[in-house]
Design a protein around this motif. Structure first.
Motif, PDB file in Angstrom:
ATOM      1  N   VAL A 135      16.899  42.320 -23.666  1.00  0.00           N
ATOM      2  CA  VAL A 135      18.144  43.043 -23.949  1.00  0.00           C
ATOM      3  C   VAL A 135      17.855  44.326 -24.723  1.00  0.00           C
ATOM      4  N   LEU A 136      17.029  44.233 -25.754  1.00  0.00           N
ATOM      5  CA  LEU A 136      16.713  45.420 -26.551  1.00  0.00           C
ATOM      6  C   LEU A 136      15.961  46.458 -25.718  1.00  0.00           C
ATOM      7  N   GLY A 137      14.945  46.001 -24.982  1.00  0.00           N
ATOM      8  CA  GLY A 137      14.168  46.935 -24.179  1.00  0.00           C
ATOM      9  C   GLY A 137      14.959  47.533 -23.035  1.00  0.00           C
ATOM     10  N   GLY A 138      15.756  46.727 -22.348  1.00  0.00           N
ATOM     11  CA  GLY A 138      16.551  47.240 -21.239  1.00  0.00           C
ATOM     12  C   GLY A 138      17.596  48.247 -21.691  1.00  0.00           C
ATOM     13  N   ASN A 182      -4.320  24.727 -27.096  1.00  0.00           N
ATOM     14  CA  ASN A 182      -3.939  23.397 -27.558  1.00  0.00           C
ATOM     15  C   ASN A 182      -2.979  23.462 -28.747  1.00  0.00           C
ATOM     16  N   THR A 183      -2.213  24.546 -28.819  1.00  0.00           N
ATOM     17  CA  THR A 183      -1.167  24.714 -29.827  1.00  0.00           C
ATOM     18  C   THR A 183       0.111  25.176 -29.125  1.00  0.00           C
ATOM     19  N   PRO A 184       1.255  24.993 -29.767  1.00  0.00           N
ATOM     20  CA  PRO A 184       2.500  25.469 -29.123  1.00  0.00           C
ATOM     21  C   PRO A 184       2.540  26.974 -28.904  1.00  0.00           C
ATOM     22  N   TRP A 185       1.799  27.740 -29.703  1.00  0.00           N
ATOM     23  CA  TRP A 185       1.807  29.199 -29.536  1.00  0.00           C
ATOM     24  C   TRP A 185       1.231  29.613 -28.193  1.00  0.00           C
ATOM     25  N   ALA A 186       0.367  28.803 -27.627  1.00  0.00           N
ATOM     26  CA  ALA A 186      -0.214  29.145 -26.326  1.00  0.00           C
ATOM     27  C   ALA A 186       0.815  29.098 -25.211  1.00  0.00           C
ATOM     28  N   VAL A 187       1.927  28.417 -25.426  1.00  0.00           N
ATOM     29  CA  VAL A 187       3.014  28.365 -24.438  1.00  0.00           C
ATOM     30  C   VAL A 187       4.138  29.319 -24.819  1.00  0.00           C
ATOM     31  N   ILE A 188       4.397  29.471 -26.109  1.00  0.00           N
ATOM     32  CA  ILE A 188       5.532  30.280 -26.555  1.00  0.00           C
ATOM     33  C   ILE A 188       5.265  31.773 -26.364  1.00  0.00           C
ATOM     34  N   ILE A 189       4.097  32.234 -26.791  1.00  0.00           N
ATOM     35  CA  ILE A 189       3.827  33.682 -26.756  1.00  0.00           C
ATOM     36  C   ILE A 189       3.847  34.242 -25.329  1.00  0.00           C
ATOM     37  N   PRO A 190       3.176  33.617 -24.349  1.00  0.00           N
ATOM     38  CA  PRO A 190       3.295  34.165 -22.982  1.00  0.00           C
ATOM     39  C   PRO A 190       4.709  34.095 -22.423  1.00  0.00           C
ATOM     40  N   SER A 191       5.519  33.152 -22.885  1.00  0.00           N
ATOM     41  CA  SER A 191       6.887  33.043 -22.387  1.00  0.00           C
ATOM     42  C   SER A 191       7.782  34.159 -22.894  1.00  0.00           C
ATOM     43  N   LEU A 192       7.346  34.874 -23.942  1.00  0.00           N
ATOM     44  CA  LEU A 192       8.150  35.969 -24.474  1.00  0.00           C
ATOM     45  C   LEU A 192       8.180  37.181 -23.550  1.00  0.00           C
ATOM     46  N   ILE A 193       7.238  37.266 -22.635  1.00  0.00           N
ATOM     47  CA  ILE A 193       7.141  38.410 -21.739  1.00  0.00           C
ATOM     48  C   ILE A 193       7.861  38.068 -20.443  1.00  0.00           C
ATOM     49  N   SER A 194       8.916  38.827 -20.158  1.00  0.00           N
ATOM     50  CA  SER A 194       9.700  38.620 -18.941  1.00  0.00           C
ATOM     51  C   SER A 194       9.957  39.966 -18.281  1.00  0.00           C
ATOM     52  N   PRO A 195       9.050  40.436 -17.441  1.00  0.00           N
ATOM     53  CA  PRO A 195       9.271  41.737 -16.781  1.00  0.00           C
ATOM     54  C   PRO A 195      10.536  41.776 -15.929  1.00  0.00           C
ATOM     55  N   PHE A 196      10.816  40.673 -15.230  1.00  0.00           N
ATOM     56  CA  PHE A 196      12.026  40.655 -14.409  1.00  0.00           C
ATOM     57  C   PHE A 196      13.273  40.724 -15.271  1.00  0.00           C
ATOM     58  N   GLY A 197      13.281  40.014 -16.409  1.00  0.00           N
ATOM     59  CA  GLY A 197      14.424  40.082 -17.309  1.00  0.00           C
ATOM     60  C   GLY A 197      14.619  41.472 -17.882  1.00  0.00           C
ATOM     61  N   TYR A 199      13.674  44.326 -16.444  1.00  0.00           N
ATOM     62  CA  TYR A 199      14.175  45.174 -15.365  1.00  0.00           C
ATOM     63  C   TYR A 199      15.656  44.891 -15.084  1.00  0.00           C
ATOM     64  N   LEU A 200      16.045  43.622 -15.107  1.00  0.00           N
ATOM     65  CA  LEU A 200      17.440  43.264 -14.847  1.00  0.00           C
ATOM     66  C   LEU A 200      18.360  43.848 -15.912  1.00  0.00           C
ATOM     67  N   MET A 201      17.961  43.756 -17.182  1.00  0.00           N
ATOM     68  CA  MET A 201      18.793  44.311 -18.246  1.00  0.00           C
ATOM     69  C   MET A 201      18.803  45.831 -18.197  1.00  0.00           C
ATOM     70  N   TRP A 202      17.719  46.434 -17.781  1.00  0.00           N
ATOM     71  CA  TRP A 202      17.670  47.888 -17.623  1.00  0.00           C
ATOM     72  C   TRP A 202      18.716  48.347 -16.609  1.00  0.00           C
ATOM     73  N   VAL A 203      18.724  47.706 -15.447  1.00  0.00           N
ATOM     74  CA  VAL A 203      19.680  48.075 -14.405  1.00  0.00           C
ATOM     75  C   VAL A 203      21.106  47.753 -14.834  1.00  0.00           C
TER      76      VAL A 203
END
Length: 326
Positions: A135-138, A182-197, A199-203
């Motif tokens: 939302v902020l980036g778009g 083997n920590t939760p950060w290994a799943v959380i940090i990559p999930s923060l990046i959503s190029p499609f999201g 782009y969608l908010m940009w449009v």
């Protein structure tokens, strides 16, 4: 008799050009419904043209979509024996839904509940953070002009075209060097990046937030943060909910990234946990718990369905229509 004939003869005969006061309205009244029935309304989005092939295709898609869900609901009511001996699309002689739910939640010291809490944590931190950043980036890319804006657009489009599985191995190597596997950060940090999201908010921000409203707020002395939170953000609610739902579903169903990042069963999400139960029957001395796997799969989709039903009222468009007088 002569008098009556004289009176009748004295009455004026209506001319052909004069309208009849008694019979004409009745005649016109009888012909109006016929004219209205013959008149056909033009085909519009509110009055679409009927298409039998399109209706059949829609029905097939509906059956294809609902059939796995029906299979899941039906088989969640069966015991282990009934699951293997009965027809898949019909109920067995016993109804063990509540017993299956209880056993699923308490099996192996309630590890399913731990997996559910882990998944909720990944979704809240990963999908929630991805939505905020999108939302902020778009909004910034849509409403601010700065050097390198076109380059950022090209990078975002390129990132949308790259599948997530292609980045899994490089991401694992990077997180392994940082000691975050083997920590939760290994799943959380990559999930923060959503190029499609992003782009969608940009449009969406480009169309949903009129520039004239922002300029009027700035003229009145409103700062950028206040303008964003009081004017732009309410108009971005439909797009925000859409990005949130997409991010939630992607994180909730994420399997490959946790598979290569996490080895400790205590940090498993539901996808890895149910797969571990499924593989348990193939190990030597392992207990087959197919009834719990089916019931756990049913419990896994319930939160997603509930979230969709609660947030569907926010799926609206055109909130800014009419807000600016042209």
């Amino acid at each position: 008799m002569t008098t009556s004939m004289t009176t009748a003869a004295a009455e004026p005969t209506p001319s052909p050009t004069e309208p009849r006061t008694g019979s004409a309205p009745a005649s016109s009244h009888r012909t109006r419904p016929t004219t209205a029935k013959r008149r056909k309304l033009p085909h519009t989005p509110l009055n679409p043209r009927r298409s039998i092939p399109l209706t059949l295709v829609t029905g097939l898609v509906l059956v294809y979509t609902l059939l796995p869900l029906a299979w899941l609901v039906i088989n969640a009511t069966k015991s282990q024996r009934g699951l293997l001996d009965s027809f898949g699309l019909w109920f067995a002689d016993d109804f063990n839904l509540w017993d299956n739910i209880t056993r699923t939640l308490t099996y192996d010291d309630g590890v399913f509940v731990r997996w559910l809490l882990n998944t909720l944590m990944y979704v809240a931190a990963g999908a929630g953070g991805a939505t905020v950043l999108a939302v902020l980036g778009g909004y910034a890319l849509a409403k601010f002009d700065f050097p390198g804006r076109k380059a950022v657009f090209a990078v975002v489009i390129g990132a949308v075209a790259v599948p997530g599985t292609a980045l899994a191995v490089p991401t694992f190597l990077m997180f392994s060097n940082m000691g975050l596997t083997n920590t939760p950060w290994a799943v959380i940090i990559p999930s923060l990046i959503s190029p499609f999201g992003l782009y969608l908010m940009w449009v969406f921000a480009s169309e949903a937030v009129p520039t004239e409203l922002l300029e009027a707020a700035r003229i009145d002395g409103s700062g950028e943060l206040r303008t964003f939170f009081t004017i732009a953000l309410p108009l971005l609610v439909p797009g925000t909910v859409t990005v949130l739902l997409f991010s939630m579903v992607a994180t909730w169903n994420n399997y490959f990234l946790p598979l290569i990042m996490i080895k400790d069963p205590d940090w498993y999400p539901l996808t890895l946990g149910l797969n571990a139960w499924n593989a348990q029957a193939q190990t030597a001395g392992g207990e087959a718990v197919f009834d719990l796997i089916v019931t756990g799969s049913l419990l896994t989709i319930v939160p997603i369905v509930a979230v969709f039903l609660m947030l569907q009222r926010y799926w609206q468009s055109g909130l800014a229509a009419g807000s600016v007088k042209e």
